[in-house]
Design a protein around this motif. Structure first.
Motif, PDB file in Angstrom:
ATOM      1  N   ILE A  14     -16.676  -1.346   7.335  1.00 57.30           N
ATOM      2  CA  ILE A  14     -15.331  -1.176   7.891  1.00 57.30           C
ATOM      3  C   ILE A  14     -15.142   0.256   8.394  1.00 57.30           C
ATOM      4  CG2 ILE A  14     -12.867  -1.103   7.320  1.00 57.30           C
ATOM      5  CD1 ILE A  14     -13.414  -3.412   5.331  1.00 57.30           C
ATOM      6  N   LEU A  15     -15.567   1.234   7.600  1.00 58.52           N
ATOM      7  CA  LEU A  15     -15.424   2.629   7.994  1.00 58.52           C
ATOM      8  C   LEU A  15     -16.245   2.940   9.247  1.00 58.52           C
ATOM      9  CD1 LEU A  15     -15.492   4.426   4.526  1.00 58.52           C
ATOM     10  CD2 LEU A  15     -13.554   4.277   6.102  1.00 58.52           C
ATOM     11  N   GLN A  16     -17.464   2.427   9.294  1.00 55.36           N
ATOM     12  CA  GLN A  16     -18.313   2.676  10.457  1.00 55.36           C
ATOM     13  C   GLN A  16     -17.701   2.054  11.716  1.00 55.36           C
ATOM     14  OE1 GLN A  16     -22.239   0.902  10.326  1.00 55.36           O
ATOM     15  NE2 GLN A  16     -23.064   2.385  11.772  1.00 55.36           N
ATOM     16  N   ALA A  17     -17.209   0.827  11.576  1.00 51.35           N
ATOM     17  CA  ALA A  17     -16.593   0.147  12.718  1.00 51.35           C
ATOM     18  C   ALA A  17     -15.328   0.875  13.165  1.00 51.35           C
ATOM     19  CB  ALA A  17     -16.258  -1.301  12.346  1.00 51.35           C
ATOM     20  N   ALA A  18     -14.527   1.306  12.207  1.00 49.65           N
ATOM     21  CA  ALA A  18     -13.291   2.022  12.544  1.00 49.65           C
ATOM     22  C   ALA A  18     -13.603   3.330  13.249  1.00 49.65           C
ATOM     23  CB  ALA A  18     -12.480   2.284  11.274  1.00 49.65           C
ATOM     24  N   GLN A  19     -14.606   4.035  12.773  1.00 49.55           N
ATOM     25  CA  GLN A  19     -15.002   5.301  13.400  1.00 49.55           C
ATOM     26  C   GLN A  19     -15.369   5.076  14.863  1.00 49.55           C
ATOM     27  OE1 GLN A  19     -18.024   7.804  11.409  1.00 49.55           O
ATOM     28  NE2 GLN A  19     -19.057   7.836  13.379  1.00 49.55           N
ATOM     29  N   GLN A  20     -16.143   4.046  15.126  1.00 43.26           N
ATOM     30  CA  GLN A  20     -16.564   3.748  16.491  1.00 43.26           C
ATOM     31  C   GLN A  20     -15.374   3.355  17.358  1.00 43.26           C
ATOM     32  OE1 GLN A  20     -19.410   0.680  15.643  1.00 43.26           O
ATOM     33  NE2 GLN A  20     -21.064   2.119  15.172  1.00 43.26           N
ATOM     34  N   CYS A  21     -14.484   2.538  16.814  1.00 44.89           N
ATOM     35  CA  CYS A  21     -13.315   2.098  17.576  1.00 44.89           C
ATOM     36  C   CYS A  21     -12.368   3.261  17.868  1.00 44.89           C
ATOM     37  CB  CYS A  21     -12.569   1.005  16.810  1.00 44.89           C
ATOM     38  SG  CYS A  21     -13.402  -0.596  16.737  1.00 44.89           S
ATOM     39  N   PHE A  22     -12.088   4.066  16.862  1.00 41.51           N
ATOM     40  CA  PHE A  22     -11.178   5.198  17.053  1.00 41.51           C
ATOM     41  C   PHE A  22     -11.738   6.188  18.068  1.00 41.51           C
ATOM     42  CE2 PHE A  22      -9.560   4.648  12.420  1.00 41.51           C
ATOM     43  CZ  PHE A  22      -8.690   3.653  12.835  1.00 41.51           C
ATOM     44  N   ALA A  23     -13.056   6.438  17.989  1.00 42.54           N
ATOM     45  CA  ALA A  23     -13.681   7.401  18.894  1.00 42.54           C
ATOM     46  C   ALA A  23     -13.675   6.895  20.331  1.00 42.54           C
ATOM     47  CB  ALA A  23     -15.105   7.701  18.439  1.00 42.54           C
ATOM     48  N   CYS A  36     -12.031  -5.275  12.361  1.00 42.79           N
ATOM     49  CA  CYS A  36     -12.637  -6.408  11.644  1.00 42.79           C
ATOM     50  C   CYS A  36     -13.695  -7.111  12.495  1.00 42.79           C
ATOM     51  CB  CYS A  36     -11.551  -7.407  11.247  1.00 42.79           C
ATOM     52  SG  CYS A  36     -10.433  -6.806   9.965  1.00 42.79           S
ATOM     53  N   GLU A  37     -13.393  -7.268  13.779  1.00 37.88           N
ATOM     54  CA  GLU A  37     -14.343  -7.935  14.670  1.00 37.88           C
ATOM     55  C   GLU A  37     -15.640  -7.136  14.764  1.00 37.88           C
ATOM     56  OE1 GLU A  37     -14.677  -9.479  19.332  1.00 37.88           O
ATOM     57  OE2 GLU A  37     -12.783  -8.667  18.559  1.00 37.88           O
ATOM     58  N   ARG A  38     -15.511  -5.822  14.926  1.00 36.38           N
ATOM     59  CA  ARG A  38     -16.714  -4.999  15.044  1.00 36.38           C
ATOM     60  C   ARG A  38     -17.477  -4.944  13.726  1.00 36.38           C
ATOM     61  NH1 ARG A  38     -17.572   0.407  18.519  1.00 36.38           N
ATOM     62  NH2 ARG A  38     -17.002  -1.188  20.033  1.00 36.38           N
ATOM     63  N   ALA A  39     -16.755  -4.920  12.613  1.00 33.81           N
ATOM     64  CA  ALA A  39     -17.412  -4.842  11.303  1.00 33.81           C
ATOM     65  C   ALA A  39     -17.949  -6.187  10.834  1.00 33.81           C
ATOM     66  CB  ALA A  39     -16.422  -4.306  10.269  1.00 33.81           C
ATOM     67  N   GLY A  40     -17.462  -7.267  11.455  1.00 33.21           N
ATOM     68  CA  GLY A  40     -17.895  -8.595  11.034  1.00 33.21           C
ATOM     69  C   GLY A  40     -17.309  -8.999   9.696  1.00 33.21           C
ATOM     70  N   VAL A  41     -16.037  -8.624   9.464  1.00 32.85           N
ATOM     71  CA  VAL A  41     -15.369  -8.968   8.207  1.00 32.85           C
ATOM     72  C   VAL A  41     -14.022  -9.620   8.515  1.00 32.85           C
ATOM     73  CG1 VAL A  41     -16.468  -7.028   7.031  1.00 32.85           C
ATOM     74  CG2 VAL A  41     -14.172  -6.744   7.987  1.00 32.85           C
ATOM     75  N   SER A  42     -13.473 -10.266   7.519  1.00 38.48           N
ATOM     76  CA  SER A  42     -12.166 -10.891   7.677  1.00 38.48           C
ATOM     77  C   SER A  42     -11.059  -9.867   7.428  1.00 38.48           C
ATOM     78  CB  SER A  42     -12.010 -12.040   6.677  1.00 38.48           C
ATOM     79  OG  SER A  42     -11.989 -11.524   5.342  1.00 38.48           O
ATOM     80  N   GLY A  44      -8.745 -10.307   5.381  1.00 37.20           N
ATOM     81  CA  GLY A  44      -8.583 -10.268   3.933  1.00 37.20           C
ATOM     82  C   GLY A  44      -9.488  -9.231   3.300  1.00 37.20           C
ATOM     83  N   ALA A  45     -10.731  -9.172   3.791  1.00 37.31           N
ATOM     84  CA  ALA A  45     -11.677  -8.175   3.279  1.00 37.31           C
ATOM     85  C   ALA A  45     -11.209  -6.766   3.635  1.00 37.31           C
ATOM     86  CB  ALA A  45     -13.066  -8.431   3.856  1.00 37.31           C
ATOM     87  N   PHE A  46     -10.670  -6.621   4.841  1.00 39.52           N
ATOM     88  CA  PHE A  46     -10.171  -5.303   5.266  1.00 39.52           C
ATOM     89  C   PHE A  46      -9.066  -4.831   4.329  1.00 39.52           C
ATOM     90  CE2 PHE A  46      -7.149  -2.582   7.361  1.00 39.52           C
ATOM     91  CZ  PHE A  46      -7.930  -1.683   8.076  1.00 39.52           C
ATOM     92  N   TYR A  47      -8.070  -5.691   4.119  1.00 39.92           N
ATOM     93  CA  TYR A  47      -6.910  -5.285   3.311  1.00 39.92           C
ATOM     94  C   TYR A  47      -7.236  -5.185   1.817  1.00 39.92           C
ATOM     95  CZ  TYR A  47      -4.006  -5.722   7.442  1.00 39.92           C
ATOM     96  OH  TYR A  47      -3.451  -5.553   8.692  1.00 39.92           O
ATOM     97  N   HIS A  48      -8.347  -5.770   1.411  1.00 38.25           N
ATOM     98  CA  HIS A  48      -8.797  -5.591   0.034  1.00 38.25           C
ATOM     99  C   HIS A  48      -9.202  -4.139  -0.202  1.00 38.25           C
ATOM    100  CE1 HIS A  48     -10.824  -6.310  -3.794  1.00 38.25           C
ATOM    101  NE2 HIS A  48     -11.890  -5.692  -3.310  1.00 38.25           N
ATOM    102  N   HIS A  49      -9.759  -3.503   0.823  1.00 37.59           N
ATOM    103  CA  HIS A  49     -10.243  -2.131   0.701  1.00 37.59           C
ATOM    104  C   HIS A  49      -9.228  -1.099   1.190  1.00 37.59           C
ATOM    105  CE1 HIS A  49     -14.379  -3.090  -0.490  1.00 37.59           C
ATOM    106  NE2 HIS A  49     -14.292  -4.127   0.330  1.00 37.59           N
ATOM    107  N   PHE A  50      -8.429  -1.473   2.191  1.00 38.74           N
ATOM    108  CA  PHE A  50      -7.502  -0.513   2.789  1.00 38.74           C
ATOM    109  C   PHE A  50      -6.145  -1.184   3.023  1.00 38.74           C
ATOM    110  CE2 PHE A  50     -11.792   0.611   4.203  1.00 38.74           C
ATOM    111  CZ  PHE A  50     -11.870   1.920   3.764  1.00 38.74           C
ATOM    112  N   PRO A  51      -5.074  -0.604   2.473  1.00 36.37           N
ATOM    113  CA  PRO A  51      -3.746  -1.195   2.652  1.00 36.37           C
ATOM    114  C   PRO A  51      -3.305  -1.275   4.113  1.00 36.37           C
ATOM    115  CG  PRO A  51      -3.730   0.401   0.866  1.00 36.37           C
ATOM    116  CD  PRO A  51      -5.050   0.554   1.552  1.00 36.37           C
ATOM    117  N   ALA A  52      -3.785  -0.328   4.955  1.00 35.05           N
ATOM    118  CA  ALA A  52      -3.378  -0.297   6.347  1.00 35.05           C
ATOM    119  C   ALA A  52      -4.412   0.466   7.171  1.00 35.05           C
ATOM    120  CB  ALA A  52      -2.003   0.370   6.488  1.00 35.05           C
TER     121      ALA A  52
END
Length: 201
Positions: A14-23, A36-42, A44-52
């Protein structure tokens, strides 16, 4: 793979995908769905690790600055004096720039976001305050050991931090093939020419 290992791997993706998207797109133009699409996760998985989305951004900022601080601090581990430690920090800057190549666009994005978001601003300025204190104590140690002149340690610390931040910004904006590691080493030597104590006897 244990559930704990899967959880750690998912967070990292998730962090790697977010870094790429933000950049690539910027913070505001990036959605949780994009990450989520770039990380290949749902989601639900995203919000399990990060509230927002905001929390992913702050985690990236914290991780990036912590890695930078750790690499630069390596320069002091075996140095015989404070000036030698600063020179070693500058020498290690080459690897910092190489490892941060894909993260430098995020550096500018952090500043852009911080200008509009008080929480991001607080998270952004806190590490610099830590760096100011760290380098101020380092300068004071150099004065105590007799390798540095009597100077205002906080002003010297701010100069060193400004130098480092300026190098990062220039590395981000530079369109030429500049060796920023070499610039860091030459630059710190110039700064030390004003800070080192000279034997006048």
């Amino acid at each position: 793979m244990s559930p704990q290992q899967r959880s750690i791997e998912t967070r990292a993706r998730i962090l790697q995908a977010a870094q790429q998207c933000f950049a690539q797109r910027g913070y505001d133009a990036t959605s949780v769905s994009d990450i989520c699409e770039r990380a290949g996760v749902s989601k639900g998985a995203f919000y399990h690790h990060f509230p927002a989305k905001h929390d992913v951004f702050l985690a990236l900022l914290s991780d990036w600055l912590s890695q930078l601080e750790s690499r630069l601090s390596l320069g002091l581990t075996q140095a015989e004096s404070v000036p030698d430690g600063l020179r070693e920090m500058a020498r290690l800057a080459s690897s910092v720039f190489e490892n941060a190549e894909n993260q430098l666009p995020m550096f500018l994005e952090f500043w852009t976001k911080a200008a509009r978001d008080p929480q991001v601003w607080e998270a952004t300025i806190a590490p610099y305050q830590r760096f100011w204190t760290y380098f101020s104590k380092l300068i004071e140690a150099g004065i105590q050991e007799g390798s540095l002149r009597e100077v205002d340690s906080m002003i010297a610390a701010r100069v060193l931090v400004s130098f480092a931040v300026g190098l990062l910004l220039q590395a981000l904006l530079d369109v030429n093939d500049t060796d920023w590691g070499e610039v860091a080493q030459e630059g710190i030597q110039m700064i030390l020419q004003g800070l080192e104590r000279r034997d006048t006897t």
